[in-house]
Design a protein around this motif. Structure first.
Motif, PDB file in Angstrom:
ATOM      1  N   VAL A 181       0.856  -1.188   0.000  1.00 48.31           N
ATOM      2  CA  VAL A 181       0.000   0.000   0.000  1.00 48.31           C
ATOM      3  C   VAL A 181       0.893   1.238   0.000  1.00 48.31           C
ATOM      4  O   VAL A 181       1.885   1.306   0.729  1.00 48.31           O
ATOM      5  CB  VAL A 181      -0.909   0.009   1.242  1.00 48.31           C
ATOM      6  CG1 VAL A 181      -1.812   1.246   1.237  1.00 48.31           C
ATOM      7  CG2 VAL A 181      -1.751  -1.262   1.307  1.00 48.31           C
ATOM      8  N   VAL A 182       0.521   2.223  -0.808  1.00 48.14           N
ATOM      9  CA  VAL A 182       1.257   3.488  -0.831  1.00 48.14           C
ATOM     10  C   VAL A 182       0.301   4.645  -0.546  1.00 48.14           C
ATOM     11  O   VAL A 182      -0.906   4.550  -0.800  1.00 48.14           O
ATOM     12  CB  VAL A 182       1.965   3.737  -2.190  1.00 48.14           C
ATOM     13  CG1 VAL A 182       3.137   2.804  -2.365  1.00 48.14           C
ATOM     14  CG2 VAL A 182       0.985   3.624  -3.350  1.00 48.14           C
ATOM     15  N   GLY A 183       0.873   5.725  -0.009  1.00 47.57           N
ATOM     16  CA  GLY A 183       0.071   6.908   0.262  1.00 47.57           C
ATOM     17  C   GLY A 183       0.943   8.133   0.395  1.00 47.57           C
ATOM     18  O   GLY A 183       2.177   8.049   0.410  1.00 47.57           O
ATOM     19  N   ASP A 224       0.299  -2.284  -4.819  1.00 46.62           N
ATOM     20  CA  ASP A 224      -0.984  -2.905  -5.168  1.00 46.62           C
ATOM     21  C   ASP A 224      -2.162  -1.956  -4.957  1.00 46.62           C
ATOM     22  O   ASP A 224      -3.179  -2.057  -5.649  1.00 46.62           O
ATOM     23  CB  ASP A 224      -1.202  -4.157  -4.312  1.00 46.62           C
ATOM     24  CG  ASP A 224      -0.047  -5.134  -4.417  1.00 46.62           C
ATOM     25  OD1 ASP A 224       0.281  -5.529  -5.548  1.00 46.62           O
ATOM     26  OD2 ASP A 224       0.540  -5.480  -3.373  1.00 46.62           O
ATOM     27  N   VAL A 225      -2.029  -1.067  -3.976  1.00 44.22           N
ATOM     28  CA  VAL A 225      -3.136  -0.188  -3.579  1.00 44.22           C
ATOM     29  C   VAL A 225      -2.574   1.202  -3.297  1.00 44.22           C
ATOM     30  O   VAL A 225      -1.494   1.331  -2.716  1.00 44.22           O
ATOM     31  CB  VAL A 225      -3.834  -0.712  -2.298  1.00 44.22           C
ATOM     32  CG1 VAL A 225      -5.012   0.193  -1.923  1.00 44.22           C
ATOM     33  CG2 VAL A 225      -4.287  -2.144  -2.469  1.00 44.22           C
ATOM     34  N   ILE A 226      -3.311   2.227  -3.688  1.00 42.60           N
ATOM     35  CA  ILE A 226      -2.983   3.590  -3.286  1.00 42.60           C
ATOM     36  C   ILE A 226      -4.113   4.096  -2.403  1.00 42.60           C
ATOM     37  O   ILE A 226      -5.292   3.922  -2.722  1.00 42.60           O
ATOM     38  CB  ILE A 226      -2.747   4.505  -4.503  1.00 42.60           C
ATOM     39  CG1 ILE A 226      -2.203   5.860  -4.046  1.00 42.60           C
ATOM     40  CG2 ILE A 226      -3.997   4.665  -5.356  1.00 42.60           C
ATOM     41  CD1 ILE A 226      -1.635   6.699  -5.188  1.00 42.60           C
ATOM     42  N   ALA A 235      -9.596   7.741 -13.588  1.00 43.17           N
ATOM     43  CA  ALA A 235     -10.523   6.628 -13.819  1.00 43.17           C
ATOM     44  C   ALA A 235     -10.166   5.836 -15.068  1.00 43.17           C
ATOM     45  O   ALA A 235     -10.580   4.681 -15.217  1.00 43.17           O
ATOM     46  CB  ALA A 235     -11.949   7.150 -13.922  1.00 43.17           C
ATOM     47  N   ALA A 236      -9.394   6.432 -15.950  1.00 39.00           N
ATOM     48  CA  ALA A 236      -8.975   5.710 -17.149  1.00 39.00           C
ATOM     49  C   ALA A 236      -7.939   4.637 -16.829  1.00 39.00           C
ATOM     50  O   ALA A 236      -7.783   3.675 -17.586  1.00 39.00           O
ATOM     51  CB  ALA A 236      -8.390   6.690 -18.165  1.00 39.00           C
ATOM     52  N   ALA A 237      -7.244   4.777 -15.707  1.00 33.71           N
ATOM     53  CA  ALA A 237      -6.167   3.840 -15.378  1.00 33.71           C
ATOM     54  C   ALA A 237      -6.391   3.082 -14.083  1.00 33.71           C
ATOM     55  O   ALA A 237      -5.708   2.089 -13.824  1.00 33.71           O
ATOM     56  CB  ALA A 237      -4.834   4.603 -15.277  1.00 33.71           C
ATOM     57  N   GLN A 255       1.777   7.487  -6.858  1.00 35.47           N
ATOM     58  CA  GLN A 255       0.994   7.131  -8.035  1.00 35.47           C
ATOM     59  C   GLN A 255       1.835   6.361  -9.052  1.00 35.47           C
ATOM     60  O   GLN A 255       1.347   5.415  -9.687  1.00 35.47           O
ATOM     61  CB  GLN A 255       0.422   8.403  -8.664  1.00 35.47           C
ATOM     62  CG  GLN A 255      -0.613   9.079  -7.768  1.00 35.47           C
ATOM     63  CD  GLN A 255      -1.095  10.398  -8.330  1.00 35.47           C
ATOM     64  OE1 GLN A 255      -1.940  10.431  -9.221  1.00 35.47           O
ATOM     65  NE2 GLN A 255      -0.587  11.497  -7.802  1.00 35.47           N
ATOM     66  N   GLN A 256       3.094   6.752  -9.180  1.00 32.71           N
ATOM     67  CA  GLN A 256       3.976   6.052 -10.113  1.00 32.71           C
ATOM     68  C   GLN A 256       4.246   4.623  -9.657  1.00 32.71           C
ATOM     69  O   GLN A 256       4.315   3.705 -10.464  1.00 32.71           O
ATOM     70  CB  GLN A 256       5.301   6.819 -10.252  1.00 32.71           C
ATOM     71  CG  GLN A 256       6.303   6.185 -11.199  1.00 32.71           C
ATOM     72  CD  GLN A 256       5.754   5.986 -12.597  1.00 32.71           C
ATOM     73  OE1 GLN A 256       5.029   6.829 -13.111  1.00 32.71           O
ATOM     74  NE2 GLN A 256       6.080   4.871 -13.225  1.00 32.71           N
TER      75      GLN A 256
END
Length: 245
Positions: free
Chosen positions: A29-31, A86-88, A98-100, A77-78
């Motif tokens: 997880v990233v934030g 796996d998760v932001i 929303a496109a990605a 995000q990168q």
């Protein structure tokens, strides 16, 4: 063949995804590393905040190890897009994103404001930003919103405290920032008397995001968060956001 009772079948269906995931993976997880009270770097150099404690609860509920990385927002995000996460966490859903990405249900409402040098008056809405350079955090949803509003002159910074430092030096006189970190850093950096909130720009809702099509991880995150009880969430809220007096 003997059929399992309905309750047992449901329990088995609920537990199997967690058991399989726990045996095969760590959830990365990233934030954002400068978003108090949700996630920020403490005096000891380690991540702390509401999100840290929430993911620890999620880890206990699911049995799946969580590797939480707090980094600058653009890097977070990168990391997700390149497969290094796996998760932001704590992300707004925007048309561009929303496109990605696919998103969880929202879990918090966040207000974003435009802040200005206290001596710079007459800016009451987004139309008043045209012709001014606006400080923004690199990768922030505010960038997309400002473009939509016609304010195309922006200067990007790595984090919120860097934006405020630049404003205090006079490099910029206006910046876009979410209310909670704005209030925190303005006070911490002794700059609360130097700037005013010119106007409320927009409000949006925090979600968690995964790469487009990763339905398994999305379901895993949602199911684990659903296991955290209202009482546990209330204790987290009181710890990081204060108790009513």
């Amino acid at each position: 063949m003997t059929k399992l009772p309905t309750f047992a079948a449901c329990l088995l269906a609920l537990c199997l995804p967690f058991a399989a995931a726990a045996a095969t993976r760590t959830l990365r997880v990233v934030g954002d590393n400068n978003y108090p009270p949700y996630l920020f770097i403490g005096p000891d150099g380690q991540p702390q905040g509401y999100a840290v404690d929430e993911w620890k609860l999620w880890e206990r509920k699911t049995g799946i190890k969580v590797q939480l990385t707090a980094t600058n927002w653009a890097d977070a995000q990168q990391r997700l897009q390149s497969g290094r996460a796996d998760v932001i966490d704590m992300i707004f859903r925007t048309p561009e994103r929303a496109a990605a990405l696919d998103f969880t249900r929202p879990f918090a409402t966040v207000e974003t404001g435009i802040y200005a040098d206290r001596n710079l008056t007459g800016i009451a809405d987004a139309s008043g930003l045209r012709g001014f350079v606006v400080g923004v955090q690199r990768g922030d949803a505010c960038v997309e919103r400002l473009r939509q509003a016609g304010a195309s002159s922006m200067r990007e910074y790595t984090g919120y405290s860097e934006i405020i430092d630049a404003a205090r030096r006079g490099d910029i006189r206006i910046f876009c920032m979410d209310r909670s970190p704005a209030e925190y850093y303005l006070y911490r950096l002794h700059a609360q008397d130097d700037f005013v909130k010119a106007f409320d720009f927009y409000s949006d809702r925090f979600r968690r995001g995964v790469r487009k099509g990763d339905a398994a991880t999305l379901a895993l995150v949602e199911d684990g968060m659903a296991r955290i009880t209202p009482q546990e969430r209330e204790r987290l809220h009181d710890k990081w956001m204060g108790q009513r007096v």
